[in-house]
Design a protein around this motif. Structure first.
Motif, PDB file in Angstrom:
ATOM      1  N   ASP A 149      49.737  49.244  57.929  1.00  0.00           N
ATOM      2  CA  ASP A 149      48.822  48.407  58.686  1.00  0.00           C
ATOM      3  C   ASP A 149      48.783  48.927  60.118  1.00  0.00           C
ATOM      4  N   ALA A 150      47.598  49.346  60.550  1.00  0.00           N
ATOM      5  CA  ALA A 150      47.482  49.990  61.861  1.00  0.00           C
ATOM      6  C   ALA A 150      47.753  49.035  63.013  1.00  0.00           C
ATOM      7  N   PHE A 151      47.555  47.726  62.794  1.00  0.00           N
ATOM      8  CA  PHE A 151      47.755  46.773  63.879  1.00  0.00           C
ATOM      9  C   PHE A 151      49.231  46.429  64.061  1.00  0.00           C
ATOM     10  N   GLY A 152      49.909  46.107  62.973  1.00  0.00           N
ATOM     11  CA  GLY A 152      51.297  45.676  63.075  1.00  0.00           C
ATOM     12  C   GLY A 152      52.312  46.724  62.719  1.00  0.00           C
ATOM     13  N   GLY A 153      51.862  47.859  62.159  1.00  0.00           N
ATOM     14  CA  GLY A 153      52.797  48.897  61.766  1.00  0.00           C
ATOM     15  C   GLY A 153      53.566  48.577  60.503  1.00  0.00           C
ATOM     16  N   GLN A 154      53.128  47.582  59.735  1.00  0.00           N
ATOM     17  CA  GLN A 154      53.826  47.201  58.517  1.00  0.00           C
ATOM     18  C   GLN A 154      53.476  48.161  57.375  1.00  0.00           C
ATOM     19  N   LEU A 155      54.489  48.570  56.627  1.00  0.00           N
ATOM     20  CA  LEU A 155      54.309  49.419  55.466  1.00  0.00           C
ATOM     21  C   LEU A 155      54.078  48.548  54.228  1.00  0.00           C
ATOM     22  N   TYR A 156      53.107  48.947  53.396  1.00  0.00           N
ATOM     23  CA  TYR A 156      52.792  48.207  52.177  1.00  0.00           C
ATOM     24  C   TYR A 156      52.886  49.126  50.968  1.00  0.00           C
ATOM     25  N   ARG A 157      53.245  48.516  49.820  1.00  0.00           N
ATOM     26  CA  ARG A 157      53.256  49.228  48.545  1.00  0.00           C
ATOM     27  C   ARG A 157      52.491  48.409  47.509  1.00  0.00           C
ATOM     28  N   LEU A 158      51.670  49.098  46.715  1.00  0.00           N
ATOM     29  CA  LEU A 158      50.951  48.462  45.623  1.00  0.00           C
ATOM     30  C   LEU A 158      51.198  49.286  44.366  1.00  0.00           C
ATOM     31  N   ARG A 159      51.810  48.672  43.347  1.00  0.00           N
ATOM     32  CA  ARG A 159      52.060  49.367  42.100  1.00  0.00           C
ATOM     33  C   ARG A 159      50.925  49.145  41.106  1.00  0.00           C
ATOM     34  N   GLU A 160      50.760  50.092  40.191  1.00  0.00           N
ATOM     35  CA  GLU A 160      49.684  50.007  39.211  1.00  0.00           C
ATOM     36  C   GLU A 160      49.742  48.676  38.463  1.00  0.00           C
ATOM     37  N   GLY A 161      48.600  48.019  38.354  1.00  0.00           N
ATOM     38  CA  GLY A 161      48.516  46.746  37.664  1.00  0.00           C
ATOM     39  C   GLY A 161      48.652  45.544  38.566  1.00  0.00           C
ATOM     40  N   GLU A 162      49.141  45.725  39.807  1.00  0.00           N
ATOM     41  CA  GLU A 162      49.273  44.614  40.739  1.00  0.00           C
ATOM     42  C   GLU A 162      47.956  44.394  41.476  1.00  0.00           C
ATOM     43  N   VAL A 163      47.745  43.151  41.912  1.00  0.00           N
ATOM     44  CA  VAL A 163      46.569  42.825  42.705  1.00  0.00           C
ATOM     45  C   VAL A 163      46.917  42.772  44.183  1.00  0.00           C
ATOM     46  N   LEU A 164      48.005  42.109  44.529  1.00  0.00           N
ATOM     47  CA  LEU A 164      48.383  41.964  45.928  1.00  0.00           C
ATOM     48  C   LEU A 164      49.470  42.965  46.292  1.00  0.00           C
ATOM     49  N   ALA A 165      49.292  43.616  47.451  1.00  0.00           N
ATOM     50  CA  ALA A 165      50.272  44.566  47.938  1.00  0.00           C
ATOM     51  C   ALA A 165      51.505  43.840  48.464  1.00  0.00           C
ATOM     52  N   PRO A 167      54.558  43.865  51.278  1.00  0.00           N
ATOM     53  CA  PRO A 167      55.096  44.470  52.501  1.00  0.00           C
ATOM     54  C   PRO A 167      56.535  44.893  52.265  1.00  0.00           C
ATOM     55  N   ILE A 168      56.880  46.095  52.657  1.00  0.00           N
ATOM     56  CA  ILE A 168      58.241  46.604  52.483  1.00  0.00           C
ATOM     57  C   ILE A 168      58.730  47.189  53.796  1.00  0.00           C
ATOM     58  N   GLY A 169      60.038  47.217  53.986  1.00  0.00           N
ATOM     59  CA  GLY A 169      60.604  47.702  55.233  1.00  0.00           C
ATOM     60  C   GLY A 169      60.276  46.768  56.376  1.00  0.00           C
ATOM     61  N   ALA A 170      60.807  47.058  57.533  1.00  0.00           N
ATOM     62  CA  ALA A 170      60.533  46.270  58.728  1.00  0.00           C
ATOM     63  C   ALA A 170      59.225  46.739  59.359  1.00  0.00           C
ATOM     64  N   PRO A 171      58.535  45.869  60.098  1.00  0.00           N
ATOM     65  CA  PRO A 171      57.335  46.338  60.818  1.00  0.00           C
ATOM     66  C   PRO A 171      57.658  47.539  61.689  1.00  0.00           C
ATOM     67  N   ARG A 172      56.745  48.473  61.712  1.00  0.00           N
ATOM     68  CA  ARG A 172      56.914  49.731  62.447  1.00  0.00           C
ATOM     69  C   ARG A 172      58.112  50.535  61.953  1.00  0.00           C
ATOM     70  N   ALA A 173      58.476  50.332  60.679  1.00  0.00           N
ATOM     71  CA  ALA A 173      59.604  51.060  60.125  1.00  0.00           C
ATOM     72  C   ALA A 173      59.332  52.553  60.023  1.00  0.00           C
ATOM     73  N   VAL A 174      58.062  52.930  59.921  1.00  0.00           N
ATOM     74  CA  VAL A 174      57.738  54.348  59.848  1.00  0.00           C
ATOM     75  C   VAL A 174      57.036  54.811  61.121  1.00  0.00           C
ATOM     76  N   GLY A 175      57.273  54.128  62.213  1.00  0.00           N
ATOM     77  CA  GLY A 175      56.746  54.573  63.490  1.00  0.00           C
ATOM     78  C   GLY A 175      55.484  53.847  63.896  1.00  0.00           C
ATOM     79  N   ALA A 176      55.354  53.573  65.190  1.00  0.00           N
ATOM     80  CA  ALA A 176      54.156  52.918  65.699  1.00  0.00           C
ATOM     81  C   ALA A 176      52.946  53.836  65.591  1.00  0.00           C
ATOM     82  N   THR A 177      53.186  55.124  65.705  1.00  0.00           N
ATOM     83  CA  THR A 177      52.128  56.116  65.562  1.00  0.00           C
ATOM     84  C   THR A 177      52.632  57.192  64.621  1.00  0.00           C
ATOM     85  N   LEU A 178      51.837  57.538  63.645  1.00  0.00           N
ATOM     86  CA  LEU A 178      52.281  58.551  62.703  1.00  0.00           C
ATOM     87  C   LEU A 178      51.090  59.382  62.259  1.00  0.00           C
TER      88      LEU A 178
END
Length: 395
Positions: A149-165, A167-178
């Motif tokens: 998510d570009a606004f909050g830096g939250q990482l999301y995962r969606l697995r096959e067959g799921e409808v809703l993603a 959120p995993i890890g802490a916000p900005r867990a993979v950097g504010a800018t990447l």
């Protein structure tokens, strides 16, 4: 890559809802929308919108999306046997295939990740409407999609067959800018603003710094095999490097002729890059597309470092590309879609599709998102197209 602004102005929810007109001929209708459907996003379709959408009309093609005759390009699409799977998207860019579904990122303030099946049926929304997702990437082994998510830096995962993603890890867990996000069997690779390579687990935690600062700016990263990574850094000159999990070391494999490029794809031991012929593509082409900066499609052998110019383009460097299992290439130069066969032939124009930034290919078809914009000029809402490979191969 900074071709144009990534955020559109706020628009009415009713306009956004065009992308999720319910399917006919097996895709259901508005009354069939279940608790997990895209309409749970809180949009209300009143009778006027439904009437305007033409839901009573039969589909114009074999997809489940009804009534695409309102698209100016419908004639040239239908004449070639292409189908529109989704429409009414504001600035659709990144595109991915997962299972039998086509996923697309619609870039706007109320942005999101949306999908339909490969017939254009069963539209779904997978991201909160208040987000602004970026960097849509697939991990084959776990059949999952990842984005940030570009606004909050939250990482999301969606697995096959799921409808809703999820959120995993802490916000900005993979950097504010990447620069990019590359899922591999070892975890998620990404580049920080100084082009140092990092990795987290597939759950977005346990961050590890793998390389020291290697350049001025990260321009892209892709997974290499199941465990390694390929990164691209701006500089004088810019560099393409690989990182091997076996040796836990990085190696520069190619020095770019210019400061910037972008890493489009890694297929086997080959990296494909777009190389502009001007020094600052974003500035030079801000309001002057097309033809403001010619470019080239370059392949680099990641084991030997040898490079080959596959195509020169007078309109500009490729914005997106995909390769078939035969080695053919479908790419966008910002103005057209072009086809490059596996043999020694010049690129062939498929059709005019301004601004395409997302292309994917499976065994039978190609898919792309058409934002319907050229530089800062916007010509209506965008859509997603499916084209049989047999039609693309025919001259």
């Amino acid at each position: 890559m900074a071709l144009m602004p990534r955020r559109g102005s706020r628009i009415a929810s009713a306009a956004c809802a065009w992308a999720f007109i319910a399917c006919s001929d097996g895709g259901g209708n508005l009354g069939d929308s279940g608790p997990d459907s895209a309409f749970d996003a809180g949009w209300a379709l009143d009778s006027e919108i439904i009437a305007d959408a033409g839901l009573d009309a039969g589909p114009a093609d074999s997809s489940c999306l009804p009534n695409v005759d309102d698209l100016p390009e419908v004639t040239q699409l239908s004449e070639r046997g292409f189908e529109v799977l989704m429409k009414g998207l504001l600035f659709p860019t990144h595109l991915e295939l997962l299972g039998e579904r086509v996923f697309v990122q619609a870039t706007m303030i109320e942005g999101g990740i949306y999908s339909v099946d490969q017939r254009g049926c069963d539209p779904q929304q997978h991201h909160p409407v208040d987000g602004g997702p970026e960097v849509l990437s697939k991990h084959e082994s776990t059949s999952s999609l990842y984005w940030v998510d570009a606004f909050g830096g939250q990482l999301y995962r969606l697995r096959e067959g799921e409808v809703l993603a999820t959120p995993i890890g802490a916000p900005r867990a993979v950097g504010a800018t990447l620069a990019g996000l590359a899922p591999s069997d070892l975890g998620l690779y990404w580049l920080d603003p100084r082009c140092a390579l990092h990795r987290t687990s597939l759950l977005g935690d346990v961050e590890v710094a793998l390389t020291a600062t290697t350049g001025e700016r990260g321009l892209g990263v892709k997974a290499w095999g199941a465990e390694g990574a390929v990164g691209l850094c701006e500089g004088s000159p810019g560099t393409l490097f690989t990182w091997s999990a076996t040796s836990a070391a990085s190696r520069v494999v190619w020095s770019m002729p210019r400061r910037e490029a972008w890493l489009l794809r890694v297929h086997g031991s080959v990296a494909y890059l777009a190389q502009p012929e001007c020094d600052n593509y974003a500035t030079a082409c801000r309001l002057q597309m097309p033809g403001c900066c010619p470019g080239s499609l370059v392949s680099v052998d990641l084991t030997t470092g040898s490079s080959t110019t596959l195509a020169l383009d007078e309109f500009g460097p490729p914005l997106a590309m995909a390769t078939t299992d035969r080695g053919e290439i479908l790419y966008s130069n910002g103005v057209q879609l072009r086809w490059l066969g596996a043999g020694p032939e010049a690129p062939r124009v498929i059709l005019n599709q301004p601004g395409v930034e997302g292309i994917q290919v499976d065994h039978t078809a190609a898919y792309w998102s058409s934002p319907r914009r050229l530089g800062d000029l916007v010509d209506g809402l965008g859509y997603v197209v499916k084209a049989p490979l047999s039609a693309l191969r025919s001259k």
